[in-house]
Design a protein around this motif. Structure first.
Motif, PDB file in Angstrom:
ATOM      1  N   PHE A 128       7.627 -11.587 -12.860  1.00  0.00           N
ATOM      2  CA  PHE A 128       6.325 -12.202 -12.610  1.00  0.00           C
ATOM      3  C   PHE A 128       5.919 -11.934 -11.173  1.00  0.00           C
ATOM      4  CE2 PHE A 128       3.789 -15.647 -10.866  1.00  0.00           C
ATOM      5  CZ  PHE A 128       2.771 -15.781 -11.801  1.00  0.00           C
ATOM      6  N   ALA A 129       4.617 -11.730 -10.956  1.00  0.00           N
ATOM      7  CA  ALA A 129       4.112 -11.571  -9.592  1.00  0.00           C
ATOM      8  C   ALA A 129       2.616 -11.813  -9.567  1.00  0.00           C
ATOM      9  CB  ALA A 129       4.410 -10.183  -9.048  1.00  0.00           C
ATOM     10  N   PHE A 130       2.149 -12.434  -8.491  1.00  0.00           N
ATOM     11  CA  PHE A 130       0.713 -12.507  -8.255  1.00  0.00           C
ATOM     12  C   PHE A 130       0.227 -11.153  -7.771  1.00  0.00           C
ATOM     13  CE2 PHE A 130       1.690 -17.008  -8.281  1.00  0.00           C
ATOM     14  CZ  PHE A 130       0.617 -17.512  -9.012  1.00  0.00           C
ATOM     15  N   ASP A 131      -0.995 -10.799  -8.158  1.00  0.00           N
ATOM     16  CA  ASP A 131      -1.507  -9.461  -7.865  1.00  0.00           C
ATOM     17  C   ASP A 131      -1.533  -9.164  -6.376  1.00  0.00           C
ATOM     18  OD1 ASP A 131      -1.761  -9.193 -10.545  1.00  0.00           O
ATOM     19  OD2 ASP A 131      -3.930  -8.949 -10.581  1.00  0.00           O
ATOM     20  N   GLY A 132      -1.865 -10.184  -5.571  1.00  0.00           N
ATOM     21  CA  GLY A 132      -1.915  -9.951  -4.130  1.00  0.00           C
ATOM     22  C   GLY A 132      -0.567  -9.619  -3.540  1.00  0.00           C
ATOM     23  N   VAL A 133       0.521  -9.984  -4.237  1.00  0.00           N
ATOM     24  CA  VAL A 133       1.870  -9.704  -3.762  1.00  0.00           C
ATOM     25  C   VAL A 133       2.228  -8.237  -3.927  1.00  0.00           C
ATOM     26  CG1 VAL A 133       4.319 -10.157  -4.214  1.00  0.00           C
ATOM     27  CG2 VAL A 133       2.704 -12.058  -4.083  1.00  0.00           C
ATOM     28  N   PHE A 134       1.803  -7.615  -5.040  1.00  0.00           N
ATOM     29  CA  PHE A 134       2.273  -6.252  -5.319  1.00  0.00           C
ATOM     30  C   PHE A 134       1.160  -5.214  -5.446  1.00  0.00           C
ATOM     31  CE2 PHE A 134       1.202  -7.599  -9.564  1.00  0.00           C
ATOM     32  CZ  PHE A 134       0.946  -6.440 -10.287  1.00  0.00           C
ATOM     33  N   LEU A 135      -0.104  -5.611  -5.335  1.00  0.00           N
ATOM     34  CA  LEU A 135      -1.203  -4.652  -5.432  1.00  0.00           C
ATOM     35  C   LEU A 135      -1.811  -4.365  -4.064  1.00  0.00           C
ATOM     36  CD1 LEU A 135      -3.311  -5.655  -8.581  1.00  0.00           C
ATOM     37  CD2 LEU A 135      -1.615  -3.823  -8.364  1.00  0.00           C
ATOM     38  N   ALA A 136      -2.058  -3.093  -3.787  1.00  0.00           N
ATOM     39  CA  ALA A 136      -2.899  -2.698  -2.658  1.00  0.00           C
ATOM     40  C   ALA A 136      -4.347  -2.782  -3.126  1.00  0.00           C
ATOM     41  CB  ALA A 136      -2.556  -1.288  -2.205  1.00  0.00           C
ATOM     42  N   ILE A 137      -5.210  -3.412  -2.331  1.00  0.00           N
ATOM     43  CA  ILE A 137      -6.574  -3.710  -2.756  1.00  0.00           C
ATOM     44  C   ILE A 137      -7.561  -3.017  -1.831  1.00  0.00           C
ATOM     45  CG2 ILE A 137      -8.251  -5.553  -3.143  1.00  0.00           C
ATOM     46  CD1 ILE A 137      -5.880  -7.421  -3.658  1.00  0.00           C
ATOM     47  N   PRO A 138      -8.496  -2.238  -2.384  1.00  0.00           N
ATOM     48  CA  PRO A 138      -9.457  -1.533  -1.535  1.00  0.00           C
ATOM     49  C   PRO A 138     -10.260  -2.489  -0.659  1.00  0.00           C
ATOM     50  CG  PRO A 138      -9.572  -0.729  -3.788  1.00  0.00           C
ATOM     51  CD  PRO A 138      -8.718  -1.959  -3.815  1.00  0.00           C
ATOM     52  N   GLU A 171     -11.244 -11.356  -6.655  1.00  0.00           N
ATOM     53  CA  GLU A 171     -10.396 -12.246  -7.434  1.00  0.00           C
ATOM     54  C   GLU A 171      -8.928 -11.818  -7.454  1.00  0.00           C
ATOM     55  OE1 GLU A 171     -12.442 -13.980 -11.196  1.00  0.00           O
ATOM     56  OE2 GLU A 171     -13.140 -11.917 -10.997  1.00  0.00           O
ATOM     57  N   LEU A 172      -8.664 -10.533  -7.204  1.00  0.00           N
ATOM     58  CA  LEU A 172      -7.331  -9.986  -7.438  1.00  0.00           C
ATOM     59  C   LEU A 172      -6.181 -10.758  -6.789  1.00  0.00           C
ATOM     60  CD1 LEU A 172      -7.587  -6.080  -7.401  1.00  0.00           C
ATOM     61  CD2 LEU A 172      -6.997  -7.590  -9.296  1.00  0.00           C
ATOM     62  N   PRO A 173      -6.270 -11.191  -5.535  1.00  0.00           N
ATOM     63  CA  PRO A 173      -5.092 -11.812  -4.921  1.00  0.00           C
ATOM     64  C   PRO A 173      -4.519 -12.990  -5.688  1.00  0.00           C
ATOM     65  CG  PRO A 173      -6.709 -11.293  -3.239  1.00  0.00           C
ATOM     66  CD  PRO A 173      -7.382 -11.052  -4.566  1.00  0.00           C
ATOM     67  N   SER A 174      -5.337 -13.707  -6.438  1.00  0.00           N
ATOM     68  CA  SER A 174      -4.847 -14.884  -7.147  1.00  0.00           C
ATOM     69  C   SER A 174      -4.683 -14.665  -8.646  1.00  0.00           C
ATOM     70  CB  SER A 174      -5.779 -16.080  -6.916  1.00  0.00           C
ATOM     71  OG  SER A 174      -5.727 -16.487  -5.573  1.00  0.00           O
ATOM     72  N   LEU A 175      -4.907 -13.445  -9.114  1.00  0.00           N
ATOM     73  CA  LEU A 175      -4.565 -13.107 -10.488  1.00  0.00           C
ATOM     74  C   LEU A 175      -3.088 -12.765 -10.549  1.00  0.00           C
ATOM     75  CD1 LEU A 175      -7.664 -10.956 -11.508  1.00  0.00           C
ATOM     76  CD2 LEU A 175      -7.258 -13.379 -11.902  1.00  0.00           C
ATOM     77  N   SER A 176      -2.548 -12.551 -11.746  1.00  0.00           N
ATOM     78  CA  SER A 176      -1.106 -12.364 -11.859  1.00  0.00           C
ATOM     79  C   SER A 176      -0.756 -11.350 -12.941  1.00  0.00           C
ATOM     80  CB  SER A 176      -0.418 -13.698 -12.175  1.00  0.00           C
ATOM     81  OG  SER A 176      -0.832 -14.179 -13.445  1.00  0.00           O
ATOM     82  N   PHE A 177       0.495 -10.894 -12.876  1.00  0.00           N
ATOM     83  CA  PHE A 177       1.073  -9.989 -13.868  1.00  0.00           C
ATOM     84  C   PHE A 177       2.375 -10.597 -14.355  1.00  0.00           C
ATOM     85  CE2 PHE A 177       4.266  -6.603 -14.529  1.00  0.00           C
ATOM     86  CZ  PHE A 177       3.733  -6.025 -15.679  1.00  0.00           C
ATOM     87  N   ILE A 178       2.587 -10.564 -15.664  1.00  0.00           N
ATOM     88  CA  ILE A 178       3.809 -11.087 -16.250  1.00  0.00           C
ATOM     89  C   ILE A 178       4.298 -10.111 -17.309  1.00  0.00           C
ATOM     90  CG2 ILE A 178       2.572 -12.453 -17.997  1.00  0.00           C
ATOM     91  CD1 ILE A 178       4.739 -14.610 -17.660  1.00  0.00           C
ATOM     92  N   ALA A 179       5.606  -9.885 -17.343  1.00  0.00           N
ATOM     93  CA  ALA A 179       6.203  -9.009 -18.351  1.00  0.00           C
ATOM     94  C   ALA A 179       7.542  -9.606 -18.760  1.00  0.00           C
ATOM     95  CB  ALA A 179       6.391  -7.596 -17.813  1.00  0.00           C
ATOM     96  N   CYS A 246     -12.007 -17.371 -13.810  1.00  0.00           N
ATOM     97  CA  CYS A 246     -11.719 -17.684 -15.210  1.00  0.00           C
ATOM     98  C   CYS A 246     -10.289 -17.353 -15.603  1.00  0.00           C
ATOM     99  CB  CYS A 246     -12.672 -16.908 -16.111  1.00  0.00           C
ATOM    100  SG  CYS A 246     -14.394 -17.043 -15.608  1.00  0.00           S
ATOM    101  N   ALA A 247      -9.426 -17.122 -14.654  1.00  0.00           N
ATOM    102  CA  ALA A 247      -8.029 -16.804 -14.943  1.00  0.00           C
ATOM    103  C   ALA A 247      -7.117 -17.786 -14.237  1.00  0.00           C
ATOM    104  CB  ALA A 247      -7.709 -15.379 -14.498  1.00  0.00           C
ATOM    105  N   ALA A 248      -5.934 -17.986 -14.825  1.00  0.00           N
ATOM    106  CA  ALA A 248      -4.975 -18.910 -14.228  1.00  0.00           C
ATOM    107  C   ALA A 248      -3.564 -18.396 -14.451  1.00  0.00           C
ATOM    108  CB  ALA A 248      -5.123 -20.304 -14.831  1.00  0.00           C
ATOM    109  N   ALA A 249      -2.674 -18.756 -13.536  1.00  0.00           N
ATOM    110  CA  ALA A 249      -1.237 -18.538 -13.681  1.00  0.00           C
ATOM    111  C   ALA A 249      -0.560 -19.886 -13.541  1.00  0.00           C
ATOM    112  CB  ALA A 249      -0.722 -17.566 -12.628  1.00  0.00           C
TER     113      ALA A 249
END
Length: 457
Positions: A128-138, A171-179, A246-249
């Motif tokens: 699990f990770a929040f997008d801001g943790v592992f994504l580079a954002i333009p 919105e990206l920093p507070s969105l998340s990815f889960i696998a 409209c998204a939550a983790a």
């Protein structure tokens, strides 16, 4: 267990649920391809490829991930990472470039803790990770659109907070990815045209199904799709959630049928509809919605008499203890974003007003109608919900509430609920304090023949 205190982390990124208009001068979307490196059945790293076009100067600047990646390189263009807070990719003006990177090895997550918001975390068979943790954002326009695809090894399933909806880089920093190998995904309708998407790991499918059903019911007819990524770690005591539009983790130590986290989560998701300039309607968008959510919880068995009394008591306390409780609605609208207490007031005032009107409707119709019936007639996107609510209550047989609306919502006179507002199973009383301030409290009556007030925290 004695000596262990529950910690709750709540992070909110307030963004409007309405997709902003994209002007011709705005940059083209950025596309992320999210993958997973797996070794001996466990996640080793999240891998990302970002595809984006350069500007007229041939440059795209990125905010690096908050957790430094293990490696990064450009597949198209030239990469400069000499500045800590900027990755710069240079190429042909207007041409597509590809930036690829790999996260560090996930940090073990024995229980919900603040580390989950600061790094890629994992348990056996899940990551699990929040997008801001592992994504580079333009860098640049916050309205730049985002698209995402997820490709995982056989046996793994994943979900991105940006995967089922239109998203911007803001919105990206507070969105998340889960696998996870046991990831379970379920959808539920919201109203007639929108959908709730839930992706969960660590819980039984029937528990996830129940969470999704209750959440969709509580969200009602909100005009948007909603995405929830749910991680249950089955250990410890801490819990927390983050919402972004409209998204939550949501991270929980275990599944609890009482869902103590759910009311706050729903409130933040619905609060994403508080568009700029609409503060005058917050009494309805946040306050009346609080009533509707509480009623949905009661109907679904989440709130019994005790928990409903506790919730309304907290609402009474928030309203009664506010130094601004007599502020007219026009002043609330003026200072909504400037004064914290003014921002919090309309949610409490609006919910108490809703319980007052609910009691009026029940009395006028001899219990055949409640405010929930009238709310079905009110468009949640109405530019002025006051007249719409007045008309809806009258249509359901509740009479004319214009004077009540003017007194308590528009003019901000002190709202005091009659003792029997909530029916025979509850009692509302007023406590007068030494300094002259009065605050109402509500008590549940657990026994019909022996109505002993229940002490509430």
């Amino acid at each position: 267990m004695a000596g262990i205190s529950k910690r709750v982390w709540v992070f909110v990124m307030a963004t409007c649920g309405v997709v902003p208009l994209v002007r011709a001068t705005e940059p083209p979307p950025v596309h992320y391809e999210i993958g997973l490196d797996v070794s001996q059945g466990e996640a080793e790293a999240i891998t990302v490829r970002a595809t984006v076009r350069t500007g007229d100067d041939g440059i795209v600047d990125f905010d690096p991930p908050s957790q430094r990646p293990a490696e990064v390189h450009a597949e198209g263009g030239t990469l400069d990472t000499s500045t800590d807070k900027r990755w710069r990719v240079s190429g042909v003006p207007g041409a597509g470039v590809v930036l690829s990177w790999r996260s560090p090895k996930p940090t073990p997550l024995p229980t919900v803790s603040l580390s989950a918001w600061q790094s890629v975390v994992a348990q056996p068979g899940k990551v699990f990770a929040f997008d801001g943790v592992f994504l580079a954002i333009p860098k640049g326009a916050p309205t730049r659109r985002v698209t995402t695809t997820v490709s995982l090894p056989t046996g793994w399933h994943g979900a991105s907070g940006a995967g089922n909806r239109s998203t911007t880089v803001e919105e990206l920093p507070s969105l998340s990815f889960i696998a996870a190998r046991d990831l379970y995904s379920v959808t539920r309708p919201i109203g007639g045209t929108h959908t709730l998407h839930v992706a969960a790991t660590g819980a039984r499918t029937q528990d996830v199904d129940r969470i999704a059903t209750v959440l969709a019911t509580a969200l009602g007819t909100q005009p948007k799709d909603v995405t929830l990524n749910l991680l249950i770690v089955n250990a410890g005591e801490g819990s927390g959630y983050t919402t972004a539009g409209c998204a939550a983790a949501l991270l929980l130590p275990r599944y609890e049928p009482s869902h103590p986290w759910l009311f706050g989560l729903v409130g933040y998701l619905i609060g994403a509809d508080d568009a700029p300039g609409k503060a005058s309607n917050a009494w309805f968008s946040r306050g009346v919605t609080g009533y509707r959510v509480a009623m949905a919880f009661r109907a679904n068995g989440i709130f019994d008499n005790t928990s409903l009394a506790r919730h309304i008591d907290q609402t009474l306390d928030a309203y009664g203890g506010s130094p601004l409780r007599r502020a007219p609605n026009a002043r609330i609208a003026e200072d909504y974003d400037r004064i914290r207490e003014m921002h919090d007031l309309p949610a409490a005032r609006g919910e108490l007003f809703a319980w007052l009107i609910d009691a009026r409707l029940r009395e006028a119709t001899r219990g055949r109608k409640r405010l929930t019936d009238a709310l079905k007639r009110v468009d949640s996107a109405s530019p002025d919900p006051g007249p719409a609510l007045i008309a809806a209550v009258a249509a359901e047989g509740g009479g004319d509430i214009t004077a009540l609306y003017q007194r308590y919502i528009v003019d901000g006179q002190l709202l005091q609920l009659p003792a029997d507002t909530l029916g025979p199973d509850f009692s509302i009383g007023t406590v007068a304090y030494d300094y002259g301030w009065q605050i109402q409290h509500v008590f549940a009556k657990p026994l019909a023949d022996n109505a002993q007030p229940l002490a509430l925290p």
